[in-house]
Structures are given as structure tokens and as C-alpha cells.
Design an enzyme around this catalytic site. Sequence first.
Site, PDB file in Angstrom:
ATOM      1  N   SER A 137       1.292  -1.347  -0.236  1.00 34.17           N
ATOM      2  CA  SER A 137       0.085   0.253  -0.002  1.00 34.17           C
ATOM      3  C   SER A 137       1.106   1.187   0.169  1.00 34.17           C
ATOM      4  O   SER A 137       2.442   1.020  -0.191  1.00 34.17           O
ATOM      5  CB  SER A 137      -0.827  -0.123   1.251  1.00 34.17           C
ATOM      6  OG  SER A 137      -1.717   0.822   1.140  1.00 34.17           O
ATOM      7  N   TYR A 150      -1.895   0.352  10.474  1.00 32.16           N
ATOM      8  CA  TYR A 150      -1.890   0.053   9.559  1.00 32.16           C
ATOM      9  C   TYR A 150      -0.723   0.347   8.957  1.00 32.16           C
ATOM     10  O   TYR A 150       0.407  -0.660   8.426  1.00 32.16           O
ATOM     11  CB  TYR A 150      -3.737   0.608   8.630  1.00 32.16           C
ATOM     12  CG  TYR A 150      -3.391   0.000   7.399  1.00 32.16           C
ATOM     13  CD1 TYR A 150      -3.949  -1.319   7.162  1.00 32.16           C
ATOM     14  CD2 TYR A 150      -3.105   0.819   6.310  1.00 32.16           C
ATOM     15  CE1 TYR A 150      -3.657  -1.956   5.915  1.00 32.16           C
ATOM     16  CE2 TYR A 150      -3.974   0.134   4.818  1.00 32.16           C
ATOM     17  CZ  TYR A 150      -3.408  -0.847   4.349  1.00 32.16           C
ATOM     18  OH  TYR A 150      -3.865  -1.371   2.862  1.00 32.16           O
TER      19      TYR A 150
HETATM   20  P1  NAP Z   1     -11.408  -5.970   1.068  1.00 29.19           P
HETATM   21  O1  NAP Z   1     -12.278  -6.311   0.028  1.00 29.19           O
HETATM   22  O2  NAP Z   1     -11.950  -6.088   2.604  1.00 29.19           O
HETATM   23  O3  NAP Z   1     -10.457  -7.181   0.337  1.00 29.19           O
HETATM   24  C1  NAP Z   1      -9.612  -8.507   1.870  1.00 29.19           C
HETATM   25  C2  NAP Z   1      -9.041  -9.778   1.568  1.00 29.19           C
HETATM   26  O4  NAP Z   1      -8.145 -10.095   2.690  1.00 29.19           O
HETATM   27  C3  NAP Z   1     -11.199 -10.753   1.489  1.00 29.19           C
HETATM   28  O5  NAP Z   1     -10.738 -11.366   0.373  1.00 29.19           O
HETATM   29  C4  NAP Z   1     -10.806 -11.220   2.989  1.00 29.19           C
HETATM   30  O6  NAP Z   1     -11.175 -12.606   2.571  1.00 29.19           O
HETATM   31  C5  NAP Z   1      -9.096 -11.235   2.971  1.00 29.19           C
HETATM   32  N1  NAP Z   1      -9.022 -11.630   4.059  1.00 29.19           N
HETATM   33  C6  NAP Z   1      -9.025 -11.350   5.650  1.00 29.19           C
HETATM   34  N2  NAP Z   1      -8.416 -11.708   7.070  1.00 29.19           N
HETATM   35  C7  NAP Z   1      -8.036 -12.911   5.664  1.00 29.19           C
HETATM   36  C8  NAP Z   1      -6.931 -13.826   6.687  1.00 29.19           C
HETATM   37  N3  NAP Z   1      -7.052 -13.569   7.747  1.00 29.19           N
HETATM   38  N4  NAP Z   1      -7.638 -15.182   6.063  1.00 29.19           N
HETATM   39  C9  NAP Z   1      -7.158 -14.769   4.537  1.00 29.19           C
HETATM   40  N5  NAP Z   1      -8.146 -14.388   4.235  1.00 29.19           N
HETATM   41  C10 NAP Z   1      -8.284 -12.753   4.654  1.00 29.19           C
HETATM   42  O7  NAP Z   1      -9.945  -5.142   0.965  1.00 29.19           O
HETATM   43  P2  NAP Z   1      -9.111  -4.648  -0.388  1.00 29.19           P
HETATM   44  O8  NAP Z   1      -9.112  -3.679  -1.114  1.00 29.19           O
HETATM   45  O9  NAP Z   1     -10.112  -6.144  -1.782  1.00 29.19           O
HETATM   46  O10 NAP Z   1      -7.974  -5.223   0.049  1.00 29.19           O
HETATM   47  C11 NAP Z   1      -7.549  -6.224  -0.314  1.00 29.19           C
HETATM   48  C12 NAP Z   1      -5.348  -5.773   0.180  1.00 29.19           C
HETATM   49  O11 NAP Z   1      -5.722  -4.662  -0.902  1.00 29.19           O
HETATM   50  C13 NAP Z   1      -5.304  -5.933   1.138  1.00 29.19           C
HETATM   51  O12 NAP Z   1      -3.656  -6.694   1.691  1.00 29.19           O
HETATM   52  C14 NAP Z   1      -4.850  -3.876   1.836  1.00 29.19           C
HETATM   53  O13 NAP Z   1      -4.861  -3.748   2.999  1.00 29.19           O
HETATM   54  C15 NAP Z   1      -4.852  -3.685   0.465  1.00 29.19           C
HETATM   55  N6  NAP Z   1      -5.130  -1.919   0.196  1.00 29.19           N
HETATM   56  C16 NAP Z   1      -6.067  -1.932   0.064  1.00 29.19           C
HETATM   57  C17 NAP Z   1      -5.958  -0.422  -0.535  1.00 29.19           C
HETATM   58  C18 NAP Z   1      -7.821   0.221  -0.733  1.00 29.19           C
HETATM   59  O14 NAP Z   1      -7.534   1.323  -0.691  1.00 29.19           O
HETATM   60  N7  NAP Z   1      -9.063  -0.765  -1.431  1.00 29.19           N
HETATM   61  C19 NAP Z   1      -5.066  -0.135  -1.087  1.00 29.19           C
HETATM   62  C20 NAP Z   1      -3.855  -0.776  -0.729  1.00 29.19           C
HETATM   63  C21 NAP Z   1      -3.869  -1.576   0.124  1.00 29.19           C
HETATM   64  P3  NAP Z   1     -11.970 -13.442   3.713  1.00 29.19           P
HETATM   65  O15 NAP Z   1     -12.791 -11.969   4.989  1.00 29.19           O
HETATM   66  O16 NAP Z   1     -13.213 -13.577   3.351  1.00 29.19           O
HETATM   67  O17 NAP Z   1     -11.425 -13.781   4.546  1.00 29.19           O
END
Ligand code: NAP
Length: 250
Positions: A137, A150
Site C-alpha cells: 500500500s 495499518y
Molecule cells: P477487501 O475487499 O476487504 O478484501 C480483503 C480480503 O482479505 C478479503 O477477501 C478477505 O476475505 C481477506 N482476508 C482478510 N483476513 C483474512 C485472513 N485472515 N485469511 C484469509 N483471507 C483474509 O479489501 P481490499 O481492498 O481488496 O484489500 C486487499 C489488500 O489490498 C489488503 O492487503 C489491503 O491492505 C490492500 N490495500 C487496499 C487498499 C484499498 O484502498 N482498498 C489500498 C492499498 C492496499 P475473508 O474475509 O473471506 O477472509
Amino acid sequence: MAAMSTPHKKTAVVTGASSGIGAATAACLAEKGFDVVMGGRRAGRLEEVAGRSGGRAMTLDVTDAQSVERFVSELDRVDVLVNNAGGAVGMESITEISHNDIAAMWATNVGGLVRMTRSLLPLLEASGNGHVVNIGSIAGFETYPGGGGYTAAKHAVRAITKTLRIELLGKPIRVTEVAPGLVATEFSTVRFRGDAGKAAEVYKGMTPLTPEDVADCVAWAVTRPPHVDIDEIVIRPVDQATATDVARSG
Ligand code: NAP
């Protein structure tokens, strides 16, 4: 019984594939011809995404050693590992943040990533052209008020990615960090503990990235020639200059 992959197809494992960036990445890699194995805790959501994208859904909690062991034991080939599972919990200041929230963010973003990587390194190396893609990120190199837990975790992801690149030197394994800014996913709903109103505020009056924008970066990195390592990709919306400088209309 081990889940068999089609011999000529490369296998990509995507963690956190039940929503957001992970789901889009799984779909994009399947479209590019990968045999995609999708991990996450919500079995129903995973099945839905797998049904749409053609991947294989397998429940996985990256914070649970036994769950990871079970998941890995089902695999006989892995060419690409996308460590995507993660996210933020809360927006409290360092003086107010709970240790439980810090521990939860650390367990998923950092501990889970290390556990998955360590467990799959033998298969990645055996593939002859392995690739670890860590979803970091801009929080991995920026800080902002309320983001202490975070940003600490994502700074760690960045440090681990760079360390891996040195430690794996000489092995046929590429290491990439993809570091997005604001992406419209369930990220903010999770961060604000289900408060949809607060989550919507994050993207109000601006155009965020879509999960597909980030998936596109992952797909590009993993489809470069085997001798090319894309170290890192930073991708932001045009409306975002830093974690806190965001152009909003209205
Ligand atoms: P999201 O829609 O909330 O997706 C998060 C995913 O992680 C879900 O599929 C969730 O699935 C999974 N997860 C959470 N805890 C887990 C665990 N203990 N074991 C296995 N899976 C787990 O959010 P997203 O934005 O797509 O996030 C994906 C990645 O991108 C993260 O690492 C986040 O930090 C990063 N990111 C996001 C943004 C943003 O603005 N959205 C920006 C920069 C980086 P389950 O709940 O089904 O386990």
C-alpha cells in the site's frame, strides 16, 4: 487427495480472493490462462467468485497455521503467489489504538504473508520460475493520523518484500510489491467495523481506483519474461497525491 492442476497451466494462488483486489486478481489471472487457487475465510463468497472467474475456491485463514498447512497440502504446483489477504482495523490514534487491533492487523498483513510465503517457497522454487507478489500500500511508505497500526503493518510488508528479494537472490523466484492508493473495495467497511456511512466518506467526491486497476498491475508483473523482476508498482487515483491529499468535488 492433492488438487491436481492441468500440467501445462501455471498455477497462481491468490489469498483474500473472496472480495476486492483479490477477487479481481483471481479473475484477471484466470482470464490470462492461469489455474487460479483462491483462498479466504468466507467459503460462500469464495465459491461465488470462483464460479464467475473459473478458479478453485479453498477456505484459508492466513493467521491460522493449521489452516495454511491444510491449504498448502492440497497443492502440487505453484508458480505465482499473490499475498493479498489483509486490511486495516480502526482509525484510532497511537495513544488510543487497542493492542487487539494492532495484533489483528499484524497477524493478517504481516504474519499471514510470511506464513504463506514460507509454506509455498518449495513449490515456487520447484516451478523454475516462481513469483511472489505482495499487495502492499502507499501506507507502506507514507504515514497519516489514525493510520499508525495499518501503516506499521504495511511498512513491514515493504521491508519483508525487500528482504525476500535479497534472501532469494540466486533462486528462480521473482518478488514484486504492488502498492495501491485508494481502491473502492470492502476495505473501508471492514476498517470502520461495518459502518457503511463512514466507509462511503472515504471515497466521497473523488474517483478511486477499481480492484480491476490493481489486478491489471499484478497480471502485468507476472506475465513479464522470466528474467525480468518488477520490483514495485505504485498506483494511485489521479485524485490522490498522498494518503491525505485527495481532490474532492462538492
Ligand atoms: P477487501 O475487499 O476487504 O478484501 C480483503 C480480503 O482479505 C478479503 O477477501 C478477505 O476475505 C481477506 N482476508 C482478510 N483476513 C483474512 C485472513 N485472515 N485469511 C484469509 N483471507 C483474509 O479489501 P481490499 O481492498 O481488496 O484489500 C486487499 C489488500 O489490498 C489488503 O492487503 C489491503 O491492505 C490492500 N490495500 C487496499 C487498499 C484499498 O484502498 N482498498 C489500498 C492499498 C492496499 P475473508 O474475509 O473471506 O477472509
